[in-house]
Design a protein around this motif. Structure first.
Motif, PDB file in Angstrom:
ATOM      1  N   VAL A 122       0.665  -1.068   0.044  1.00  0.00           N
ATOM      2  CA  VAL A 122       0.005   0.019   0.006  1.00  0.00           C
ATOM      3  C   VAL A 122       0.750   1.158   0.003  1.00  0.00           C
ATOM      4  N   LYS A 123       2.034   1.136   0.767  1.00  0.00           N
ATOM      5  CA  LYS A 123       2.768   2.323   0.758  1.00  0.00           C
ATOM      6  C   LYS A 123       3.356   2.614  -0.668  1.00  0.00           C
ATOM      7  N   ALA A 124       3.577   1.528  -1.367  1.00  0.00           N
ATOM      8  CA  ALA A 124       4.145   1.760  -2.650  1.00  0.00           C
ATOM      9  C   ALA A 124       3.201   2.497  -3.781  1.00  0.00           C
ATOM     10  N   LEU A 125       2.043   1.991  -3.396  1.00  0.00           N
ATOM     11  CA  LEU A 125       0.989   2.368  -4.136  1.00  0.00           C
ATOM     12  C   LEU A 125       0.746   4.022  -4.099  1.00  0.00           C
ATOM     13  N   MET A 126       0.854   4.156  -2.637  1.00  0.00           N
ATOM     14  CA  MET A 126       0.747   5.614  -2.284  1.00  0.00           C
ATOM     15  C   MET A 126       1.631   6.493  -3.045  1.00  0.00           C
ATOM     16  N   GLN A 127       2.910   5.959  -3.004  1.00  0.00           N
ATOM     17  CA  GLN A 127       4.119   6.824  -3.343  1.00  0.00           C
ATOM     18  C   GLN A 127       3.949   7.136  -4.912  1.00  0.00           C
ATOM     19  N   ASP A 128       3.297   6.131  -5.842  1.00  0.00           N
ATOM     20  CA  ASP A 128       3.077   6.184  -7.010  1.00  0.00           C
ATOM     21  C   ASP A 128       2.001   7.434  -7.173  1.00  0.00           C
ATOM     22  N   LEU A 129       1.138   7.195  -6.366  1.00  0.00           N
ATOM     23  CA  LEU A 129      -0.032   8.143  -6.544  1.00  0.00           C
ATOM     24  C   LEU A 129       0.166   9.601  -6.270  1.00  0.00           C
ATOM     25  N   LYS A 130       1.348   9.732  -5.173  1.00  0.00           N
ATOM     26  CA  LYS A 130       1.765  11.020  -4.946  1.00  0.00           C
ATOM     27  C   LYS A 130       2.546  11.772  -6.118  1.00  0.00           C
ATOM     28  N   ALA A 131       3.526  10.866  -6.719  1.00  0.00           N
ATOM     29  CA  ALA A 131       3.854  11.062  -7.914  1.00  0.00           C
ATOM     30  C   ALA A 131       3.148  11.622  -8.824  1.00  0.00           C
ATOM     31  N   GLU A 132       2.256  10.998  -9.131  1.00  0.00           N
ATOM     32  CA  GLU A 132       1.071  11.387 -10.076  1.00  0.00           C
ATOM     33  C   GLU A 132       0.461  12.503  -9.892  1.00  0.00           C
ATOM     34  N   ALA A 133       0.120  12.664  -8.534  1.00  0.00           N
ATOM     35  CA  ALA A 133      -0.594  13.982  -8.061  1.00  0.00           C
ATOM     36  C   ALA A 133       0.488  15.313  -8.245  1.00  0.00           C
ATOM     37  N   SER A 134       1.556  15.168  -7.753  1.00  0.00           N
ATOM     38  CA  SER A 134       2.623  16.106  -7.972  1.00  0.00           C
ATOM     39  C   SER A 134       2.730  16.410  -9.456  1.00  0.00           C
ATOM     40  N   PHE A 135       2.890  15.346 -10.389  1.00  0.00           N
ATOM     41  CA  PHE A 135       2.853  15.765 -11.809  1.00  0.00           C
ATOM     42  C   PHE A 135       1.844  16.751 -12.111  1.00  0.00           C
ATOM     43  N   PHE A 136       0.365  16.108 -11.778  1.00  0.00           N
ATOM     44  CA  PHE A 136      -0.765  16.877 -12.335  1.00  0.00           C
ATOM     45  C   PHE A 136      -0.597  18.525 -11.725  1.00  0.00           C
ATOM     46  N   ASP A 137      -0.088  18.692 -10.484  1.00  0.00           N
ATOM     47  CA  ASP A 137      -0.203  20.068  -9.817  1.00  0.00           C
ATOM     48  C   ASP A 137       0.899  20.626 -10.811  1.00  0.00           C
ATOM     49  N   ALA A 138       1.744  20.015 -11.075  1.00  0.00           N
ATOM     50  CA  ALA A 138       3.016  20.913 -11.668  1.00  0.00           C
ATOM     51  C   ALA A 138       2.317  21.245 -13.150  1.00  0.00           C
ATOM     52  N   THR A 139       1.892  20.295 -13.804  1.00  0.00           N
ATOM     53  CA  THR A 139       1.356  20.484 -15.019  1.00  0.00           C
ATOM     54  C   THR A 139       0.297  21.538 -14.990  1.00  0.00           C
ATOM     55  N   ALA A 140      -0.713  21.458 -13.948  1.00  0.00           N
ATOM     56  CA  ALA A 140      -1.720  22.583 -13.956  1.00  0.00           C
ATOM     57  C   ALA A 140      -1.167  23.817 -13.789  1.00  0.00           C
ATOM     58  N   SER A 141      -0.021  24.232 -12.834  1.00  0.00           N
ATOM     59  CA  SER A 141       0.639  25.345 -12.703  1.00  0.00           C
ATOM     60  C   SER A 141       1.212  25.679 -14.015  1.00  0.00           C
ATOM     61  N   GLU A 142       1.856  24.985 -14.707  1.00  0.00           N
ATOM     62  CA  GLU A 142       2.385  25.216 -15.929  1.00  0.00           C
ATOM     63  C   GLU A 142       1.555  25.867 -16.708  1.00  0.00           C
ATOM     64  N   ALA A 143       0.549  24.918 -16.971  1.00  0.00           N
ATOM     65  CA  ALA A 143      -0.619  25.528 -17.973  1.00  0.00           C
ATOM     66  C   ALA A 143      -1.041  26.709 -17.686  1.00  0.00           C
ATOM     67  N   ALA A 144      -1.463  26.851 -16.370  1.00  0.00           N
ATOM     68  CA  ALA A 144      -1.912  28.397 -15.950  1.00  0.00           C
ATOM     69  C   ALA A 144      -0.958  29.286 -16.298  1.00  0.00           C
ATOM     70  N   ASP A 145       0.215  29.061 -16.012  1.00  0.00           N
ATOM     71  CA  ASP A 145       1.341  30.040 -16.635  1.00  0.00           C
ATOM     72  C   ASP A 145       1.320  30.344 -17.897  1.00  0.00           C
TER      73      ASP A 145
END
Lengths: 368, 146
Positions: A122-145
């Motif tokens: 479960v921890k490994a899964l969570m890590q992947d999900l967190k990476a995904e979430a950070s990627f999405f956040d970064a993309t969202a901020s970049e797209a907004a910029d």
């Protein structure tokens, strides 16, 4: 010879709309919270397990233990725990095992290990999900910029023919990588093809000169097919004829862009030569049609004549030439089917292939 | 005029979805908890009656130590029971006293259930009323009253 470097500018926000990126990141966060709950539950189980292990280890210290024996959920009886070394352990599915304290502890330890494995998963899964979430956040901020993505064609500067061929043949980015690989591998074949083409060209030239006006514009498309077929075989002939014409058709080869079908090694090396063959065999997915049109027309006059004349000799020549000169070259085989076609036949068959003899000329040009 | 109507309809719907429906769900959950209590006590009563019927004094039971690991336990004197009377207190009863207590407790539980049922019914009625209001506004055909 160098194709103009084409570039595309795409705004990141068009690729990844801001709202969608945010939605995606929210979804990922939700799944993260779910996993977190799972993780917490598993940790609770692990803690309970450890407590139980301690208890089981302490119980055999006494013969009797005074306890309050529960009677349902809301009542107790005062009583004693007897047989303090005998434990009834549930193994699952209604099966129990009567074990001593030590054996019970072993069972519980094994259970604890299984729980730990689950926790890790479960921890490994969570890590992947967190990476995904950070990627999405970064993309969202970049797209907004308003970040933009710029892609340019890659024009590789290799030596001599290969380089020239590649330059013309790889207008598009996608193909450039493919083309790069292929030419490097096919140098030898390239040389072989070139020599063969030279011979064919000579033959074709003679025929072309005689029939240049015959075809005209009508059968441009059709003739192209023929042309392409013929080109393969008589690339040399065509080159000579169309050299001047071909020179103007830089764009032709660009459009040609060998897509996908780098299945044959030779394709890349001799795009012009191979293309007609490939087209006949459906090897290449030639994308452009428009640019080919004008060229096709140019080639058309050449084509009909060339085809007729060359067909029979070409076939023989191509094969004969190809075989001795380039035993491993596939283009000769490619010729087989197309060469035989006559203008009428070819027209029907080679509609898709609107490549003109341009590639051949280019080829020739490059050679020279 | 239409926009006002739309606005009203929207507000009604929002009210239903945000206030009434969660209230309904909450009330139903609480009533279910009380149902559980009722079941526990009725089971206890049946067990005590059984003990009494068979005049059982000794009991051999298996006690759950946690995670389904059982250990044998002896109850030498089963005539005295400690019953949970709420607020963390357990009172020692004899069988007959226990039975008395349990009956009184069951009555109280039944009254609680009755209250919750009434609350749930009123919430449902409110939801229905708002829906009817929306229907009137939209002039949809009224549902058959039977």
């Amino acid at each position: 010879m160098e194709a103009p470097i084409k570039g595309t500018v795409t705004s990141l926000s068009s690729l990844f709309p801001v709202e969608e990126a945010q939605k995606a990141s929210k979804r990922v966060e939700e799944s993260i919270t779910e996993r977190q709950k799972q993780l917490d539950q598993l940790r609770e189980f692990a803690a309970d397990n450890n407590t139980l292990i301690n208890l089981v280890q302490r119980l055999p210290d006494q013969l009797h233990h005074e306890i309050m024996v529960p009677f349902g959920k809301a009542a107790f009886f005062p009583g004693h725990l007897v047989h303090t070394n005998e434990f009834l352990v549930l193994l699952g599915e209604g099966h129990y095992a009567e074990r001593t304290a030590k054996q019970t502890v072993e069972i519980l330890n094994r259970r604890g290990k299984a729980l730990e494995v689950q926790v890790e998963a479960v921890k490994a899964l969570m890590q992947d999900l967190k990476a995904e979430a950070s990627f999405f956040d970064a993309t969202a901020s970049e797209a907004a910029d308003g970040l933009v993505e710029i892609r340019e064609d890659y024009v590789e500067e290799t030596s001599t023919k290969e380089a020239s061929m590649k330059g013309t043949v790889k207008p598009e980015l996608t193909i450039s990588s493919e083309a790069e690989n292929v030419p490097s591998v096919k140098d030898e074949e390239y040389d072989r093809i070139l020599s063969r083409l030279a011979e064919l060209e000579k033959e074709e030239e003679e025929a072309e000169n005689a029939n240049q006006e015959e075809l005209g514009e009508a059968g441009s498309d059709i003739s192209l097919d023929d042309v392409i077929l013929e080109e393969e075989m008589k690339s040399s002939e065509l080159k000579e004829r169309g050299e001047s014409r071909f020179q103007s058709t830089e764009k032709f080869p660009d459009n040609w862009h060998v897509q996908g079908s780098k299945s044959t090694s030779k394709d890349c090396i001799v795009p012009e030569n191979c293309l007609p063959e490939n087209l006949a065999y459906g090897k290449f997915n030639l994308t452009e049609s428009a640019p080919r049109e004008p060229q096709a027309k140019e080639d058309a006059p050449r084509e009909p004549q060339a085809k007729e004349d060359v067909k029979a000799p070409v076939i023989a020549e191509a094969k004969a030439d190809a075989l001795p000169t380039k035993p491993g070259f596939d283009s000769s085989k490619a010729f087989t089917g197309s060469i035989i076609e006559h203008t009428s036949d070819v027209n029907s068959r080679e509609q898709s292939v609107s490549h003109s003899s341009k590639p051949v000329s280019r080829f020739k040009m490059q050679r020279k | 005029m239409d926009t006002i109507k739309q606005e009203k309809v929207r507000r009604f719907e929002e009210f239903v979805d945000r206030r009434l429906k969660p209230d309904l769900v909450h009330a139903i959950a609480q009533r279910d908890k009380v149902f559980e209590q009722k079941k526990i006590f009725s089971d206890l009563r049946i067990n005590i009656e059984n003990l009494e019927k068979n005049s059982v004094t000794n009991l051999k039971t298996l006690v759950n130590l946690g995670s389904e690991v059982y250990m044998q336990a002896n109850v030498p004197d089963a005539t005295h029971i400690f019953v949970d009377v709420g607020l963390g207190f357990h009172v020692e009863f004899t069988w007959s006293e226990a039975l008395n207590y349990i009956s009184a407790r069951e009555e109280k539980i039944a009254r609680q259930i009755e209250e919750y049922t009434r609350l749930i019914a009123s919430i449902k009625a409110q939801i229905k009323m708002v829906c009817e209001g929306i229907r009137e506004l939209l002039q949809l055909p009224a549902e058959p009253a039977y």
